[in-house]
Each structure stands twice: as structure tokens, then as C-alpha cells.
Design a protein around this motif. Structure first.
Motif, PDB file in Angstrom:
ATOM      1  N   SER A 189     102.723  70.449 -13.876  1.00 37.94           N
ATOM      2  CA  SER A 189     102.248  71.584 -14.649  1.00 37.94           C
ATOM      3  C   SER A 189     102.986  71.712 -15.984  1.00 37.94           C
ATOM      4  O   SER A 189     102.364  71.878 -17.041  1.00 37.94           O
ATOM      5  CB  SER A 189     102.412  72.867 -13.837  1.00 37.94           C
ATOM      6  OG  SER A 189     101.961  73.986 -14.563  1.00 37.94           O
ATOM      7  N   VAL A 242      95.927  75.206 -16.447  1.00 41.64           N
ATOM      8  CA  VAL A 242      95.337  75.854 -15.271  1.00 41.64           C
ATOM      9  C   VAL A 242      94.219  75.001 -14.673  1.00 41.64           C
ATOM     10  O   VAL A 242      94.167  74.767 -13.458  1.00 41.64           O
ATOM     11  CB  VAL A 242      94.788  77.250 -15.628  1.00 41.64           C
ATOM     12  CG1 VAL A 242      93.852  77.775 -14.538  1.00 41.64           C
ATOM     13  CG2 VAL A 242      95.938  78.229 -15.826  1.00 41.64           C
ATOM     14  N   THR A 283      95.637  73.716 -10.959  1.00 38.98           N
ATOM     15  CA  THR A 283      95.448  74.756  -9.941  1.00 38.98           C
ATOM     16  C   THR A 283      95.391  74.204  -8.510  1.00 38.98           C
ATOM     17  O   THR A 283      95.993  74.792  -7.598  1.00 38.98           O
ATOM     18  CB  THR A 283      94.190  75.597 -10.237  1.00 38.98           C
ATOM     19  OG1 THR A 283      94.427  76.416 -11.387  1.00 38.98           O
ATOM     20  CG2 THR A 283      93.843  76.515  -9.067  1.00 38.98           C
ATOM     21  N   TRP A 326      98.803  73.946  -7.092  1.00 37.03           N
ATOM     22  CA  TRP A 326      99.438  75.232  -6.808  1.00 37.03           C
ATOM     23  C   TRP A 326      98.854  75.893  -5.571  1.00 37.03           C
ATOM     24  O   TRP A 326      99.563  76.592  -4.825  1.00 37.03           O
ATOM     25  CB  TRP A 326      99.321  76.155  -8.023  1.00 37.03           C
ATOM     26  CG  TRP A 326     100.214  75.730  -9.134  1.00 37.03           C
ATOM     27  CD1 TRP A 326      99.845  75.220 -10.342  1.00 37.03           C
ATOM     28  CD2 TRP A 326     101.655  75.740  -9.134  1.00 37.03           C
ATOM     29  NE1 TRP A 326     100.955  74.910 -11.094  1.00 37.03           N
ATOM     30  CE2 TRP A 326     102.074  75.220 -10.374  1.00 37.03           C
ATOM     31  CE3 TRP A 326     102.613  76.122  -8.208  1.00 37.03           C
ATOM     32  CZ2 TRP A 326     103.420  75.081 -10.715  1.00 37.03           C
ATOM     33  CZ3 TRP A 326     103.949  75.994  -8.527  1.00 37.03           C
ATOM     34  CH2 TRP A 326     104.339  75.481  -9.775  1.00 37.03           C
ATOM     35  N   THR A 382      91.668  80.712  -9.697  1.00 36.93           N
ATOM     36  CA  THR A 382      91.543  80.189 -11.063  1.00 36.93           C
ATOM     37  C   THR A 382      91.284  81.306 -12.073  1.00 36.93           C
ATOM     38  O   THR A 382      91.844  81.293 -13.173  1.00 36.93           O
ATOM     39  CB  THR A 382      90.408  79.141 -11.155  1.00 36.93           C
ATOM     40  OG1 THR A 382      90.746  78.024 -10.326  1.00 36.93           O
ATOM     41  CG2 THR A 382      90.228  78.651 -12.581  1.00 36.93           C
ATOM     42  N   SER A 395      94.328  83.114 -12.797  1.00 39.93           N
ATOM     43  CA  SER A 395      95.210  82.135 -13.442  1.00 39.93           C
ATOM     44  C   SER A 395      94.844  81.976 -14.913  1.00 39.93           C
ATOM     45  O   SER A 395      95.716  81.836 -15.771  1.00 39.93           O
ATOM     46  CB  SER A 395      95.122  80.775 -12.734  1.00 39.93           C
ATOM     47  OG  SER A 395      95.619  80.856 -11.423  1.00 39.93           O
ATOM     48  N   GLN A 450      99.620  88.387 -11.337  1.00 43.75           N
ATOM     49  CA  GLN A 450     100.329  87.332 -10.610  1.00 43.75           C
ATOM     50  C   GLN A 450     100.281  87.598  -9.105  1.00 43.75           C
ATOM     51  O   GLN A 450     100.194  86.662  -8.305  1.00 43.75           O
ATOM     52  CB  GLN A 450     101.783  87.246 -11.072  1.00 43.75           C
ATOM     53  CG  GLN A 450     101.941  86.707 -12.491  1.00 43.75           C
ATOM     54  CD  GLN A 450     103.403  86.578 -12.878  1.00 43.75           C
ATOM     55  OE1 GLN A 450     104.203  86.009 -12.159  1.00 43.75           O
ATOM     56  NE2 GLN A 450     103.759  87.122 -14.034  1.00 43.75           N
ATOM     57  N   GLN A 454      96.912  86.607  -7.942  1.00 43.18           N
ATOM     58  CA  GLN A 454      96.864  85.146  -7.976  1.00 43.18           C
ATOM     59  C   GLN A 454      97.496  84.548  -6.715  1.00 43.18           C
ATOM     60  O   GLN A 454      96.945  83.623  -6.101  1.00 43.18           O
ATOM     61  CB  GLN A 454      97.603  84.635  -9.212  1.00 43.18           C
ATOM     62  CG  GLN A 454      97.647  83.118  -9.339  1.00 43.18           C
ATOM     63  CD  GLN A 454      98.661  82.682 -10.377  1.00 43.18           C
ATOM     64  OE1 GLN A 454      99.830  83.062 -10.306  1.00 43.18           O
ATOM     65  NE2 GLN A 454      98.216  81.907 -11.356  1.00 43.18           N
ATOM     66  N   ARG A 485      95.493  82.345  -3.979  1.00 45.75           N
ATOM     67  CA  ARG A 485      95.899  80.960  -3.731  1.00 45.75           C
ATOM     68  C   ARG A 485      96.208  80.735  -2.255  1.00 45.75           C
ATOM     69  O   ARG A 485      95.881  79.688  -1.692  1.00 45.75           O
ATOM     70  CB  ARG A 485      97.141  80.619  -4.567  1.00 45.75           C
ATOM     71  CG  ARG A 485      96.833  80.269  -6.017  1.00 45.75           C
ATOM     72  CD  ARG A 485      98.101  80.025  -6.788  1.00 45.75           C
ATOM     73  NE  ARG A 485      97.834  79.531  -8.134  1.00 45.75           N
ATOM     74  CZ  ARG A 485      98.767  79.378  -9.058  1.00 45.75           C
ATOM     75  NH1 ARG A 485     100.020  79.693  -8.783  1.00 45.75           N
ATOM     76  NH2 ARG A 485      98.453  78.913 -10.254  1.00 45.75           N
TER      77      ARG A 485
END
Length: 307
Positions: free
Chosen positions: A78, A116, A120, A123, A169, A172, A224, A227, A231
Motif C-alpha cells: 500500500s 485504494v 483494498t 486489507w 471500498t 475507503s 475509519q 471501514q 472490511r
């Protein structure tokens, strides 16, 4: 084209990747605590050190480092992508002139979008591996059983479809403002200090790295949290909210968070996140700047672009 494929951009990318891996390894347990606080909503412990003590007591001494390899692998890829894109775009746009705060923000945003879209899936997998085997208080969380990175990719694609690798996403993409804001403040503070002195000290770099990340993290933290939940993807959500990453689901999760915990629920885990991310960013920038300078010195080259 030459600017995009330049040796200088490659040096910045490698230095950024090495710096981030070094910093994350040092402060990894803090990230573990942050993730538990974000995802496990019913955990009663609110402070970083109490969560870490609980994890060690219930899951073993090495539990705070669970998922280290996939996280470090994802972070390395990343940050390589981000630093390479950021410095390549800046070289093309600035072309030897002095950069501005506005240009830093735009370049940081574009670099974030590229990052991203490309990373992604990594992650998503590392978030799940990091939380595998954790003792959750929230009974709505479905446990996972992955043997490693490759098996996690295989199971996610088989059971949830390939698009599940891009869960989160949408938030993100909104969160690309985080590194964009971070780099905007970092480059701006760096330019201001360089007006007063010829060279920045290690302490200067550490402090401006910490300040820039603290501002970016505080501004973007609620997104966040969403996110991380998306995820992880192991919550039993209502059927009408299964389209993970959509605007509707992001708003739904934000609303549910506020409804259950109040407005401060959006900032659950912020203490751990600030402690981890600020220290990590500060150390990362320090290693990045030193490694970049050392590489150019060894190769007999000068980093001539005005920052």
C-alpha cells in the motif's frame, strides 16, 4: 512519462514502504487494540492498555501480534503504491517549481484513490486474519477459519463472491482524504521549517509527522470505524443492508453506531488509534526521510525537486 518512471520516484516508494513497515511493527499491538474497540462493540474495556491486557490474558502473550504478516505485507504494498504515485504525480505537475498546499492535497487525493482501488483486497484479508481467533463480546460476529492469506482469499471469493474483496471500498475512497490531509500538512509544515533552517532534524521530522497524522486521523475517524466493520464483514447485518460498502450501508452503520452509543460511539477506539497512528506516522516519516536522503547521497544524486 520519464518523471513517472523515474529512479527518484522508486527511491521514495521503497523508503516509504520500509518506513511504514518498521513503524507498524514497533507499534502493532496498539493497532490490534484499536481494531478490537472498533469492531467488538460490546467490549466493556474502553482504554488501550486495558484492552491489550485482556487480549494477552484471554488469548496469549503473542495475541497482540496476531495477523502481523498479512498486515505488514499489505502495508508494504500500500505505501509503495501511495509514495510512488504521490511523488510521480508531484514530479509531473510541479516540474521543478515550488509546490503549494492545494497541489499537495490534490496529488495526495489522487494517489489515495489509486492506492485504494489496487490494495483494498489485501486489507480486507488482513483485517479478517487479524481478528481470527479473537474472543468477541458481540454475539452477532460470525467466526472465521482461515489457514493463511491464500486460503482467506479462496474462502472469501468462494463464499461471498469476488466483490467481497472490495468490501469497504466506498468509505475507503472517502478516507483518501486522510493521507491527503496528512501529506498536505506534512509538506506544508516541512516547507515552513525549511524557510528558517537549511536542514530538518530528526526531531523536526518526527514532530511534524505526528502533528499531520493526528489532524488527519481525528477528522476522518468515524469513517475509519465504518471501514473496519465493513472490511471485517462478519457481522450479521439485515438482508437489506448486505451491499457492503454502499452509501446506504455506510449511513446505516453510522446511524446504528450513534443510536446505540451516542455521538461519541463514532470515536470509540480513537485513543488507541491516535496513539498508534500518530507514533507510527511519525516514525515512518523519520525512517522515510533518512532512508531517502541516505540513498540519494550514496548514489551521488540530489533530490532536486522543491518540496
Amino acid at each position: 512519462m520519464a518523471s513517472v518512471l523515474s529512479y527518484e520516484s522508486l527511491v521514495h516508494a521503497v523508503a516509504g514502504a520500509v518506513g511504514s513497515v518498521t513503524a507498524m511493527t514497533v507499534f502493532f499491538p496498539l493497532d490490534t487494540a484499536r481494531l478490537r474497540l472498533q469492531v467488538d462493540e460490546k467490549r466493556k474495556s474502553k482504554t488501550t492498555h486495558m484492552v491489550l491486557l485482556e487480549i494477552i490474558k484471554e488469548e496469549g502473550l503473542l495475541a497482540p501480534y496476531r495477523g502481523w504478516f498479512p498486515v505488514i505485507s499489505s502495508l508494504c504494498c500500500s505505501n509503495f503504491v501511495y509514495f510512488y504515485t504521490f511523488n510521480s504525480l508531484k514530479a509531473v505537475w510541479v516540474k521543478g517549481q515550488r509546490s503549494t498546499t492545494g497541489k499537495d492535497l490534490v496529488v495526495g487525493f489522487v494517489a489515495g484513490v489509486v492506492n485504494v482501488l489496487l490494495t483494498t483486497p489485501l486489507w480486507v484479508v488482513n483485517t479478517r486474519l487479524k481478528l481470527q481467533g479473537a474472543k468477541f463480546r458481540n454475539e452477532d460476529i460470525v467466526p472465521t477459519n482461515y489457514k493463511g492469506i491464500i486460503d482467506a482469499f479462496h474462502q472469501i471469493i468462494r463464499d461471498e463472491g469476488i466483490l467481497a474483496l472490495w468490501n469497504g471500498t466506498f468509505p475507503s475512497l472517502l478516507l483518501v482524504f486522510n493521507p491527503a490531509i496528512q501529506f498536505m500538512f506534512y509538506e506544508g509544515l516541512k516547507r515552513q521549517l525549511l524557510k528558517k533552517r537549511m536542514k530538518l532534524s530528526s526531531l523536526d521530522v518526527f514532530i511534524i509527522g505526528a502533528i499531520s497524522k493526528a489532524i488527519a486521523t481525528t477528522v476522518t475517524y468515524p469513517m475509519q470505524t465504518v471501514q473496519s466493520i465493513l472490511r471485517f464483514g462478519r457481522h450479521r447485518l439485515n438482508p437489506e443492508n448486505r451491499t457492503l460498502g454502499s452509501l446506504r450501508n455506510v449511513l446505516y452503520l453510522l446511524h446504528q453506531r450513534v443510536k446505540r452509543f451516542g455521538i461519541m460511539g463514532l470515536y470509540k477506539g480513537l485513543e488507541a488509534k491516535l496513539l498508534q497512528t500518530v507514533l507510527t506516522a511519525a516514525l515512518m516519516f523519520l525512517v522515510y526521510e533518512k532512508l531517502t536522503a541516505a540513498t540519494f547521497t550514496v548514489m551521488g544524486l540530489k533530490n532536486v525537486r522543491k518540496r
